[in-house]
Design an enzyme around this catalytic site. Sequence first.
Site, short mmCIF file in Angstrom:
data_model
loop_
_atom_site.label_atom_id
_atom_site.label_comp_id
_atom_site.label_asym_id
_atom_site.label_seq_id
_atom_site.Cartn_x
_atom_site.Cartn_y
_atom_site.Cartn_z
N HIS A 1 13.28 11.87 3.38
CA HIS A 1 12.66 13.12 3.76
C HIS A 1 12.44 14.06 2.59
CE1 HIS A 1 10.47 15.32 6.59
NE2 HIS A 1 10.93 16.40 6.01
N SER B 1 -1.63 27.02 -5.41
CA SER B 1 -1.31 28.43 -5.65
C SER B 1 -1.82 28.90 -7.01
CB SER B 1 0.21 28.66 -5.59
OG SER B 1 0.71 28.19 -4.37
N LYS C 1 3.64 30.00 3.51
CA LYS C 1 2.79 29.59 2.39
C LYS C 1 1.31 29.64 2.78
CE LYS C 1 5.55 26.98 -0.67
NZ LYS C 1 4.89 27.53 -1.83
N HIS D 1 14.99 13.11 12.01
CA HIS D 1 13.82 13.21 12.89
C HIS D 1 12.90 11.99 12.73
CE1 HIS D 1 11.61 15.72 9.62
NE2 HIS D 1 11.25 14.46 9.51
N HIS D 2 13.17 11.19 11.71
CA HIS D 2 12.43 9.92 11.59
C HIS D 2 13.03 8.86 12.49
CE1 HIS D 2 10.16 11.19 7.99
NE2 HIS D 2 11.23 11.89 7.74
N ASP E 1 6.41 21.41 -26.63
CA ASP E 1 6.36 20.06 -26.07
C ASP E 1 7.38 20.03 -24.94
OD1 ASP E 1 6.36 17.20 -25.58
OD2 ASP E 1 5.49 16.97 -27.59
N TYR F 1 8.75 15.80 0.50
CA TYR F 1 8.52 17.13 -0.09
C TYR F 1 8.31 17.03 -1.58
CZ TYR F 1 9.40 18.89 4.46
OH TYR F 1 9.28 19.13 5.79
N THR G 1 6.73 26.92 5.71
CA THR G 1 5.43 26.32 5.45
C THR G 1 4.32 27.25 5.93
OG1 THR G 1 6.52 24.24 5.92
CG2 THR G 1 4.16 24.16 5.62
N ARG H 1 1.83 1.39 15.01
CA ARG H 1 1.40 1.21 13.62
C ARG H 1 1.82 -0.18 13.15
NH1 ARG H 1 5.77 4.89 10.26
NH2 ARG H 1 4.68 4.07 8.46
N TRP I 1 7.06 0.08 3.95
CA TRP I 1 7.56 0.80 2.75
C TRP I 1 8.92 1.40 3.03
CZ3 TRP I 1 8.83 5.81 1.18
CH2 TRP I 1 8.67 6.82 2.12
N HIS J 1 0.85 -1.20 0.00
CA HIS J 1 0.00 0.00 0.00
C HIS J 1 0.88 1.25 0.00
CE1 HIS J 1 -2.91 3.02 1.23
NE2 HIS J 1 -2.16 3.30 2.28
N GLU K 1 11.96 13.12 -0.26
CA GLU K 1 10.89 12.45 -0.99
C GLU K 1 9.51 12.94 -0.55
OE1 GLU K 1 10.51 10.37 -3.47
OE2 GLU K 1 8.45 9.75 -3.12
N SER L 1 12.94 5.94 -13.99
CA SER L 1 11.82 6.67 -14.58
C SER L 1 11.70 8.06 -13.98
CB SER L 1 10.53 5.87 -14.36
OG SER L 1 9.41 6.69 -14.48
N SER L 2 11.77 8.15 -12.65
CA SER L 2 11.62 9.46 -12.00
C SER L 2 12.75 10.40 -12.37
CB SER L 2 11.62 9.31 -10.48
OG SER L 2 10.53 8.57 -10.08
#
Lengths: 373, 191, 527
Positions: free
Chosen positions: C255, C270, C333, C304-305, C107, C259, C330, C452, C143, C78, C257, C171-172
Amino acid sequence: MRVAAQFLLLALASGASPAYADWQLNMPRGVTEISHAVFDLHMIIFWICVAIAVVVFGVMFWSIFHHRKSRGARAENFHENTLVEVIWTLVPFVILIGMAVPATATLVKMYDSSDAEVDIQVTGYQWKWRYQYLGEDIDFFSSLTTPREQINNEAPKDENYLLEVDNPLVIPAGKKVRFLVTAADVIHSWWVPAFAVKKDAIPGFINEAWTNVPEPGIYRGQCAELCGKDHGFMPIVVEVKPQAEYDQWLVDTRAAQAATAAAASQVLSMDELMAKGEQVYNTACAACHQTNGQGLGSVFPALKGSKIALGDIEAHIDIVVNGKAGTAMQAFKDQLSAVDLAAVITWERNAWGNNVGDKVDPATIQKLKEGTE
Amino acid sequence: MEPLKVKNRRLVGRLALSAALMFGFGFALVPLYDVFCEITGLNGKVTRNGPVSEMAIDEARSVRVQMIAVNNESMPWAFRADSSELVVHPGQDQLTSYHAFNPTGRWMVAQAIPSVSPSEAAQYLHKVNCFCFEQQPLQAQEGREMPLLFVIDPALPAHIQTITLSYTLFDITPAQRTAMNLQQATRRTTL
Amino acid sequence: MNTLTRTIEHTEQHGPAEGLSRWFFTTNHKDIGTLYLWFSFAMFLTGGCMALMIRAELFQPGLQLIEPGFFNQMTTMHGLIMVFGAVMPAFVGLANWMLPLMVGAPDMALPRMNNWSFWILPFAFAMMLSTLFMEGGGPNFGWTFYAPLSTTYAPPSVTFFIFAVHMMGISSIMGAINVVVTILNMRAPGMTMMKLPLFVWTWLITAFLLIAVMPVLAGVVTMMLMDIHFGTSFFNAAGGGDPVLFQHVFWFFGHPEVYIMILPAFGIVSEIIPTFARKRLFGYASMVYATASIAFLSFIVWAHHMFTVGIPLMGELFFMFATMLIAVPTGVKVFNWVATMFRGSMTFETPMLFALAFVVLFTIGGFSGLMLAIAPADFQYHDTYFVVAHFHYVLVPGAVFAIMAGVYYWLPKWTGHYYNETLGKVHFWISFIGVNLTFFPMHFIGLAGMPRRIPDYALQFADFNMVASVGAFIFGFSQLIFLVLVIKTIRGGDRAPAQVWEHPQGLEWTLPSPAPYHSFVEPPEVK
């Protein structure tokens, strides 16, 4: 329509199960000085967030209600204001500094594990905990005791469903206790919410944590790092006893451990071994090999009719006692007593239609455990 | 060739190069991490090893050193510290030992991995000689004393009064599975 | 810019090819954008089904439907599918469709590579999903695939998982390179950097993040592969490695990622809020700087993870402070969005509803993020449902709602038809209720102490788990409304004019609706 139906369903479902108490909303305050400090931090930052939310969402919803086209609002033309922008950059910054100060102070306290009076080594295993009292010669495993029938919904669930163990960790009240946390296989995490202690158990390395619980009581926690199949089934139970009771417990436990070791020399009948074996099997083996001995997939092979359970007894003993490297099969040498090992191996050879007929003597196992030194 | 194409190609080249460099950076994090561990003592990794210069013995101060033995899962050896606790003066050479015994019927090799707690103390615990420097082979039913000679740096911060030294024993018998299966197979036929 | 004009003159004028080959061999940014979006929606439903399986099992205490081992495969798949299969490709799809239209380019800069970037994905995900049917099952280590659970203790299918991650990474990275080159080299004359629409800006910064961190992910899975098959010991303590190293390298990728999954969402919102507030975006420049500072900070907060792994005090403090600092840009924004609405003239079409829900619910996710940044408190929150609530708030009503807002906003431009506004609003309100019913109670269960990734739980967590499960089914099935709506809009509906909305800003609205297969063959002049 569907929403309404779902809500109705929800209302019915929750009404029908009064046994599931509480609807608890917040973090428990815990029982230690540290857990109180953590709880206070949690509440401060929560209320700060609420205050900011009230202001920001207040302005936003005020605009949504008053500055809408349907009420004839005409858009203004402004699109920047350096002063405002500087202010709303600086104000949050100042709030954050205000937050960081108490957070730092608490963290420093949490990291100070000096002057501990009791040292306990906590080792995570798939899927149980082991507690060794340094210098006290006490060493035991602590595994889940919730019966399989409750988990499989074949019996009503007890109050402490999934939060009960055979041997709880026992610590004295009002003493600083240091935990040396490590793991023997994958990463686990030892967590007791009431103490605000959560420390990862990492194979090969030790981590420190400490607590000082003023009040005797029973406190429950769980493994907090995904550690494989039964990650949800390795709870932590800590029993905090007054010093005198704790001292007595130390004496009793040492005596019990000595008795277990002495029991290795006794000779048990087949019936005794089988009765004990079934019991041991269900707590130590059934999670993987299943109660019916059918196993689970390819990782946890069936024991019923297996080559090992029906084959050479020495090989069977070896795999249970020493484990099998490169597989999920652990070494049970330290986890189970000689009697338990002898009983469970006997059970595996004679249950579910495995009819080898032989039995294992505890003495044989004891010899293996000690070596021939 | 159109200039835009040239421009694009140059930019693609640069970006692809940065991606490749970042892939390398991922691997560079490994040694960087070791340096970081050495500075901070993260995880209680002790990397400073081997002989150290003579240090002044601080008689006035005593540090409690606890010895822990951990068996990694699937490691059947009996493994314990000969003395679970020592009190030493900083700067003083201290000899102690662990004991290992291979209760199985097969030849095995082990590697002991040290870890120190609190991690802050790791850089002050010098292991002059340690069984963890080498792989430890044991024959079936063989036992061995494994010596450890260490010294605590007198520069150890004053607030550290207890140091815990743990060794985790891992089974690193080469070609583990095949060797073991062979052993077991032969044992099964001979018994 | 003469050169650009000349290049374009050489471009052959032709429509789309006939039949399936149009989709296999296309190099048209609009076709590829469409492919990305449909692929992402398919993955969204796949990952969603897995989420529903998880929520069904968690409806009540006890094991009812699935085995714990399979439960772990579901949580892992998931997460991987939603992150790499649903959210990221959806943003790349939107970028493909909109970036050339927004910067006035004919293009994407590298059309053939564009085709390749997309067509890698179905194979990567087919391979990853196939692991579920392999001996020993699919990835079951979360994950975040922490070693040694994902190396020494992993099922054999982990090798296929690693290869699939490599393919997604390639790909990315190719997609990101394409975005950067398009934005930097293909802008219409007069389109200076500080005139770029914010969606373009946020994507430019995202693309740089992708180029910086996807290779690190590739590196970490390569190290895993070597540990598993070639006897190295990067993460194995027995050989002198360290399992904690895995977490450092992973979160160095991980991290930024997160963002990557939210910055383009900021861009979309926006774009939308000014259109429906009929007022210019407040603080354009500070939006750009805030995005850039968030991107920069994302590189120095990864640990921080890992507050509970036993980082030394100084490290813990550093990462705590750096993480708290992210609240500043943040916050800027959010304040800017609110200031844009303030004294505007608002209407509430579906894209605006999703954008407003984004602002509110993402901010709630930001607040819980701020709480998680406080290291001592994080010891209580870490690896509980509080974290699950937090990141679902920033990713579902955050990233996913922004994607949906974007789709509603640009759908008339893509198809030439207005969507059915009533159906859109029904979709929004059911999603909104479902999402909150699912994820808000998770805050409570997390604070009450539920870890979790567990298939069964103690009785005190039962009530809110039931609510969350009901919410999940409401949210999940309401996405079928979205599917129906999009198909209906493609097939017909009220004709949309070029502008679609009242005075929207941006070059895309100067083109007719639907946007012609080849657009801006002549570069537009930007004043």
